[in-house]
Design an enzyme around this catalytic site. Structure first.
Site, short mmCIF file in Angstrom:
data_model
loop_
_atom_site.label_atom_id
_atom_site.label_comp_id
_atom_site.label_asym_id
_atom_site.label_seq_id
_atom_site.Cartn_x
_atom_site.Cartn_y
_atom_site.Cartn_z
N CYS A 183 46.44 -118.39 97.24
CA CYS A 183 45.57 -119.56 97.17
C CYS A 183 44.14 -119.21 97.53
O CYS A 183 43.61 -119.66 98.55
CB CYS A 183 46.13 -120.65 98.08
SG CYS A 183 47.74 -121.13 97.49
N GLU A 184 43.55 -118.35 96.75
CA GLU A 184 42.13 -118.00 96.89
C GLU A 184 41.62 -117.66 95.51
O GLU A 184 42.30 -116.94 94.76
CB GLU A 184 41.95 -116.75 97.76
CG GLU A 184 42.31 -116.94 99.18
CD GLU A 184 41.47 -116.09 100.13
OE1 GLU A 184 40.33 -115.71 99.76
OE2 GLU A 184 41.97 -115.82 101.22
N GLU A 228 39.18 -82.85 102.23
CA GLU A 228 40.06 -83.94 102.68
C GLU A 228 40.30 -84.94 101.55
O GLU A 228 39.90 -86.10 101.64
CB GLU A 228 39.40 -84.67 103.86
CG GLU A 228 39.09 -83.80 105.06
CD GLU A 228 38.23 -84.51 106.10
OE1 GLU A 228 37.76 -85.64 105.85
OE2 GLU A 228 38.02 -83.93 107.17
N PRO A 229 40.92 -84.52 100.46
CA PRO A 229 41.12 -85.46 99.36
C PRO A 229 42.21 -86.48 99.65
O PRO A 229 43.23 -86.15 100.26
CB PRO A 229 41.53 -84.54 98.20
CG PRO A 229 42.20 -83.39 98.85
CD PRO A 229 41.55 -83.20 100.19
N ARG A 278 42.29 -89.98 97.46
CA ARG A 278 42.43 -90.68 96.17
C ARG A 278 42.84 -89.75 95.03
O ARG A 278 43.69 -90.08 94.21
CB ARG A 278 41.09 -91.34 95.84
CG ARG A 278 41.14 -92.32 94.71
CD ARG A 278 39.74 -92.75 94.31
NE ARG A 278 38.92 -93.20 95.39
CZ ARG A 278 38.83 -94.47 95.81
NH1 ARG A 278 39.50 -95.41 95.20
NH2 ARG A 278 38.03 -94.78 96.82
N GLY A 329 36.48 -87.63 98.70
CA GLY A 329 35.53 -88.44 97.95
C GLY A 329 35.50 -88.27 96.45
O GLY A 329 34.85 -89.05 95.75
#
Ligand code: LLP
Length: 418
Positions: free
Chosen positions: A343-344, A275-276, A278, A239
């Site tokens: 196409c959005e 638990e990294p 990112r 986190g």
């Protein structure tokens, strides 16, 4: 610090110019720096050097086999949330007893497979899961090592879609019910209680919510010990946030996190797990893309690039900011909306972003794209998954090839009655 720096006006990944990779692999593609990955592991090891600890890299952040193998060589364990990720970790050379298995919906098949093939602990998230695991373990003549993931009801103050520690979120068992549930588990023949686990969310930009949650977890662990349970491990989840806008974001440093954790738990004679995801992979990667067109509109201008929301979903899904930088260094002189070809209207990376005067074909790097980038990609609009490249020093290797459109079409099966 990462290893994507300008040298003589050209953006490099370590000692390789991104222009060279673009010429060899073409765009869009993901590029990772091995030195940055290893550096982040070292940073966590140093931050937690004064307390007994284990790092379990969160495979969901980036699960390319080359990345996992690199991390396995650095002796980190892994946090997985599916049997697919479990098999990836094993294939990368991680021993089963260095793997923790998290997730609210582990199926019986998944529990059985992991138990049979080796596991450090299951982070159990409900009483039903506990019962299923107990039955499976008994049928195998084994005892399953577990921690309960507890939900401390703390606001992680992050994006709602990646906040997991509030009572209203689906994750973990309510902390108030934990003593009762641990007592139940202690009576089960197939269950071996090891500790307590929590994970309150991702991309946290302040230490305060962690501190609040860890205090609650510590008090629970002490209470559980009083109740006679053996609590030898506390898994704190992942986190820790990272700076996506490099010019003005200062999330807490791993060192400060490590000091806080060490202070809190050093007297407990307990092994700390983290638990990294990112923090390890985020700024170890960029997405390299090229300008397809510039488009003039009435009150704005669009930069249309060859990467899209199917390649990097974060801006569309979480309104996430990513820095965009030119591969050939130039000063910004105009504001543009950066969009992909899908196409959005949601295929929008950034609004009114200061940029240099780009031309068609110019290379642009989307920074901090190493975590939750390639793993969340899809083939929407029949756009093939983009290649991944790993740089180490002056070498680069393609670690996942670009499939062809023909490969994609050939996967579908047209029944013969049509
Ligand atoms: N442990 C558990 C149980 C998790 O659910 C997660 C992330 C982690 C560890 C790793 O968290 P990290 O250190 O990476 O923050 N797709 C979102 C992020 C989802 C995170 C899900 N769980 C994004 O792109 O921002």
């Amino acid at each position: 610090m990462d290893h994507f720096q300008y040298k003589n006006g050209v953006l490099f990944a370590e000692d390789v110019a991104l222009t060279e990779i673009a010429a060899a692999v073409s765009t869009p593609c993901y590029i990772y720096s091995a030195a940055t990955v290893k550096r982040h592991v070292d940073v966590f090891e140093t931050a937690l050097a004064n307390i007994d600890h284990k790092i379990f890299y969160s495979v969901k952040a980036n699960s390319n086999q080359a990345v996992l193998s690199l991390l396995a060589k650095s002796s980190v364990g892994m946090d997985v949330v599916s049997i697919g990720e479990y098999k990836r970790a094993i294939a990368a050379g991680v021993a089963g007893d260095h793997i923790v298995f998290s997730g609210v919906g582990k199926t019986r098949e998944e529990l059985r497979y992991a138990l049979e093939n080796g596991i450090y602990q299951f982070n159990v998230e409900s009483e039903n899961e506990l019962e299923a695991l107990n039955e499976i373990a008994i049928s195998l003549g084994m005892r399953a090592p577990i921690s309960f993931r507890v939900n401390p009801d703390v606001d992680a103050q992050t994006h709602a879609k990646i906040s997991t520690g509030k009572a209203e979120n689906k994750f973990g068992i309510p902390i108030a019910l934990a003593p009762e549930i641990y007592a139940r588990a202690a009576k089960m023949d197939g269950i071996d209680i090891k500790g307590v686990d929590t994970h309150i969310g991702s991309q946290l930009t302040s230490l305060a919510p962690f501190e609040q949650a860890f205090e609650k977890v510590k008090n629970l662990a002490l209470k559980l010990r009083e109740d006679g349970h053996k609590i030898d491990r506390i898994d704190l989840g992942g986190g820790l946030g990272i700076p996506y806008a490099q010019s003005n974001e200062n999330p807490p440093l791993p060192m400060d996190y490590g000091v806080m954790v060490t202070e809190k738990f050093k007297d407990m004679d307990v092994e700390i797990g983290i638990e990294p995801g990112r923090m390890i992979m985020g700024n170890s990667g960029i997405l390299l893309t090229s300008v397809i067109y510039l488009k003039r509109a009435v009150d704005r201008n669009f930069l249309i690039i060859d990467a899209a929301m199917n390649d990097l979903l974060r801006p569309a899904m979480y309104e996430a900011h990513h820095d965009f930088v030119p591969v050939i260094d130039q000063a910004s002189s105009t504001n543009m909306d950066i969009v992909g070809p899908i196409c959005e209207t949601g295929d929008l990376f950034a609004k009114s972003r200061p940029l240099p005067e780009f031309n068609e074909g110019d290379l642009v790097a989307i920074r901090t794209a190493g975590a939750y980038g390639a793993v969340m990609a899809s083939e929407y609009n029949t756009r093939p998954l983009i290649p991944e490249v790993l740089v180490s020093g002056n070498r680069f290797d393609v670690i996942r090839k670009r499939p062809s459109v023909e490969d994609i079409i050939a996967r579908d099966i047209v029944p013969d009655w049509i």
